[in-house]
Design an enzyme around this catalytic site. Structure first.
Site, PDB file in Angstrom:
ATOM      1  N   LYS A  38       0.824  -1.210   0.000  1.00 41.99           N
ATOM      2  CA  LYS A  38       0.000   0.000   0.000  1.00 41.99           C
ATOM      3  C   LYS A  38       0.850   1.248   0.000  1.00 41.99           C
ATOM      4  O   LYS A  38       1.885   1.303   0.674  1.00 41.99           O
ATOM      5  CB  LYS A  38      -0.857  -0.048   1.280  1.00 41.99           C
ATOM      6  CG  LYS A  38      -1.909   0.987   1.382  1.00 41.99           C
ATOM      7  CD  LYS A  38      -3.165   0.575   0.664  1.00 41.99           C
ATOM      8  CE  LYS A  38      -4.173   1.708   0.607  1.00 41.99           C
ATOM      9  NZ  LYS A  38      -3.859   2.680  -0.465  1.00 41.99           N
ATOM     10  N   LYS A  45       5.023   2.414  -3.071  1.00 38.67           N
ATOM     11  CA  LYS A  45       4.880   3.828  -3.438  1.00 38.67           C
ATOM     12  C   LYS A  45       5.089   3.953  -4.935  1.00 38.67           C
ATOM     13  O   LYS A  45       5.790   3.134  -5.540  1.00 38.67           O
ATOM     14  CB  LYS A  45       5.938   4.673  -2.723  1.00 38.67           C
ATOM     15  CG  LYS A  45       5.569   6.131  -2.622  1.00 38.67           C
ATOM     16  CD  LYS A  45       4.609   6.356  -1.479  1.00 38.67           C
ATOM     17  CE  LYS A  45       4.248   7.803  -1.292  1.00 38.67           C
ATOM     18  NZ  LYS A  45       3.640   8.006   0.018  1.00 38.67           N
TER      19      LYS A  45
HETATM   20  N1  GLU Z   1       0.157   8.951   0.410  1.00 38.29           N
HETATM   21  C1  GLU Z   1      -0.192   8.706   1.766  1.00 38.29           C
HETATM   22  C2  GLU Z   1       1.032   8.411   2.612  1.00 38.29           C
HETATM   23  O1  GLU Z   1       2.130   8.758   2.262  1.00 38.29           O
HETATM   24  C3  GLU Z   1      -1.286   7.678   1.918  1.00 38.29           C
HETATM   25  C4  GLU Z   1      -0.963   6.302   1.465  1.00 38.29           C
HETATM   26  C5  GLU Z   1      -2.170   5.373   1.426  1.00 38.29           C
HETATM   27  O2  GLU Z   1      -3.242   5.766   1.853  1.00 38.29           O
HETATM   28  O3  GLU Z   1      -1.988   4.253   0.963  1.00 38.29           O
HETATM   29  O4  GLU Z   1       0.954   7.897   3.686  1.00 38.29           O
END
Ligand code: GLU
Length: 471
Positions: free
Chosen positions: A71, A107
């Site tokens: 995630k 990511k």
């Molecule tokens: N982009 C956000 C972070 O850096 C959320 C990531 C997500 O919800 O998977 O935590």
């Protein structure tokens, strides 16, 4: 970013990890297994736009797979690069473990300046990116689930979900392939504000710990505390707004791209945000002093400094001049490794990113659960809870022989709706994780600060999972 900065973002993350791992007793080689990024894919893909074909470069890193799906957000930025994606993916792994969200870290990024494209073009590019991610096994509700990050938002997430659904029409869980979607397209109430809300809950929890306040040379509550916020994007705006409106904190300075605003009596966050939306800059906001550039306001005296934009803004060069008692890292990686060492030495209490900005992924987890269960939170029990509330009111009223006031009645009568459940789940998550980090900190004398404690906590949890797996 400072020219004096000598370690990269990825190195900073790895150095913090190593330090925490060294303070622990792990089987040989396991720390390395946890730290290593498992897969990274660079994609170059063509998109046919009005002016001809354009080639885009994107990345998706799956840092770990001890839990699935992996995630993490997708960033659209002209400065994106592979190393940054790897650093952010690693942080996602640690972040999820810290807040007990059962995901591995991932990511992604696309090298693009979204402002230079029309909405139609962005849709076309995003759908093409989704196809590429899917083709390479970097998208799917049980495999890899992106979310918004810098430069991306709800609309893009719904394009990704829709594209995935077209490619997998029989997958009943298709919408769970991405989070941060609009509520009408499978999103969950409260996702937009989630990271800012998490920052607020994390800070509230800090203020509930008197011994931590002593370490930070602070006392009392958030009420009247002087806060500086760097970056009035989604995260900075929501954190600042909630802290001002609900906790009575004073947001004395806001730093933005064009410059910074200062008002020692406190800025009206919503008014500054409205001004920025209208004018595209904070300059010209009437009730404040304006500083062009404004970077020096990071060094202005305050109780809490909240960097809420980019990595590396607090570095070796400016960190010795920081006068905040607490740095609350709402952004990912805002303090470099060297700056972190300097600030800890100075006695600044740092609430680390891997914990403090985990509200986003926590509510993403709730959204994903909603997608997999195909039912809105509160749908089954709201009316039941309300009728139970009614019975309680009747019992109290007959016991005390008079009517309850309207306020107490309405509190007892409100059944759990989605937004309240999401907020309650997020608050519980942030409070619990704060305590777990503190336990690590207090329980191991080699652990000298909360960042190290947060890393140690995540390493401990991930190591336990690896030890139960066959590798
Ligand atoms: N982009 C956000 C972070 O850096 C959320 C990531 C997500 O919800 O998977 O935590």
């Amino acid at each position: 970013m400072s020219e004096m900065k000598s370690t990269s973002f990825l190195e900073s993350v790895d150095l913090c990890f190593n330090q925490a791992a060294e303070a622990m007793d792990l089987p040989k080689g396991l720390a390395r297994q946890i730290r290593t990024c498992n897969a990274i894919c660079e994609m170059k893909f063509g998109v046919e736009l009005e002016g001809g074909y354009e080639i885009f470069t994107g990345w998706r890193a799956t840092h770990s797979e001890h839990a699935l799906p992996a995630k993490g957000g997708i960033r659209y930025a002209p400065f994106a690069d592979q190393q940054e994606v790897e650093a952010l993916a690693a942080l996602m792994t640690y972040k999820c473990a810290i807040v007990n969200v059962p995901y591995a870290g991932s990511k992604g990024a696309l090298k693009i300046d979204p402002k230079k494209y029309t909405l139609d073009e962005l849709e076309h590019i995003t759908r093409r990116f989704a196809q590429e991610l899917d083709k390479r096994g970097f998208l799917g509700p049980g495999l890899n689930v992106p979310a918004p990050d810098m430069g991306t938002g709800q609309r893009m997430m719904s394009w990704i979900a829709d594209e995935y659904q077209r490619l997998h029409p029989s997958d009943i869980n298709a919408r769970g392939c991405v989070t941060g979607k609009p509520v009408h397209f499978g999103g969950v109430a409260g996702r937009i504000e989630a990271t800012g809300r998490g920052v607020q809950f994390g800070l509230q929890e800090f203020f509930r710990n008197p011994d931590d306040l002593i370490l930070a040379k602070l006392d009392g509550s958030l009420e009247g505390k002087k806060i500086i916020v760097q970056g009035l994007g989604n995260v900075g705006f929501h954190a600042a707004k909630f802290l001002q409106q609900e906790d009575g904190a004073k947001i004395i300075a806001i730093l933005e791209r064009d410059g910074a605003l200062l008002n020692e009596d406190g800025l009206d966050v919503e008014a500054v945000f409205a001004h920025k939306q209208e004018q595209g800059k904070v300059e010209g906001y009437p009730e404040a002093q304006f500083f062009e550039g404004g970077g020096e306001l990071l060094e202005h005296p305050c109780d809490v400094l909240i960097p809420a934009a980019m990595e590396g803004v607090i570095h070796q060069e400016n960190s010795p001049r920081i006068q905040a008692k607490v740095i609350a890292e709402a952004a990912n990686g805002p303090v470099t490794y060297e700056a972190d060492r300097i600030l800890c030495e100075m006695g600044v209490f740092i609430i680390p990113d891997a914990y403090l900005n985990a509200g986003g992924v926590t509510v993403s987890y709730f959204e994903w659960l909603k997608n997999l269960s195909h039912v809105r939170f509160g749908r089954m029990d709201r009316r039941l809870a309300e009728s139970q509330g009614q019975k309680i009111i009747e019992a109290i009223e007959s016991g005390i022989g008079k009517k309850l006031d309207e306020d107490s009645k309405s509190k007892l009568l409100t059944g759990p709706d989605e937004i309240n459940l999401v907020r309650s789940g997020l608050e519980d998550t942030m409070r619990e994780a704060y305590g777990e980090i503190k336990e690590q900190f207090l329980g191991n004398e080699k652990i000298t600060d909360r960042r190290m404690a947060a890393y140690a906590l995540s390493i401990r949890k991930i190591a336990a999972i690896y030890e139960s797996m066959e590798l």
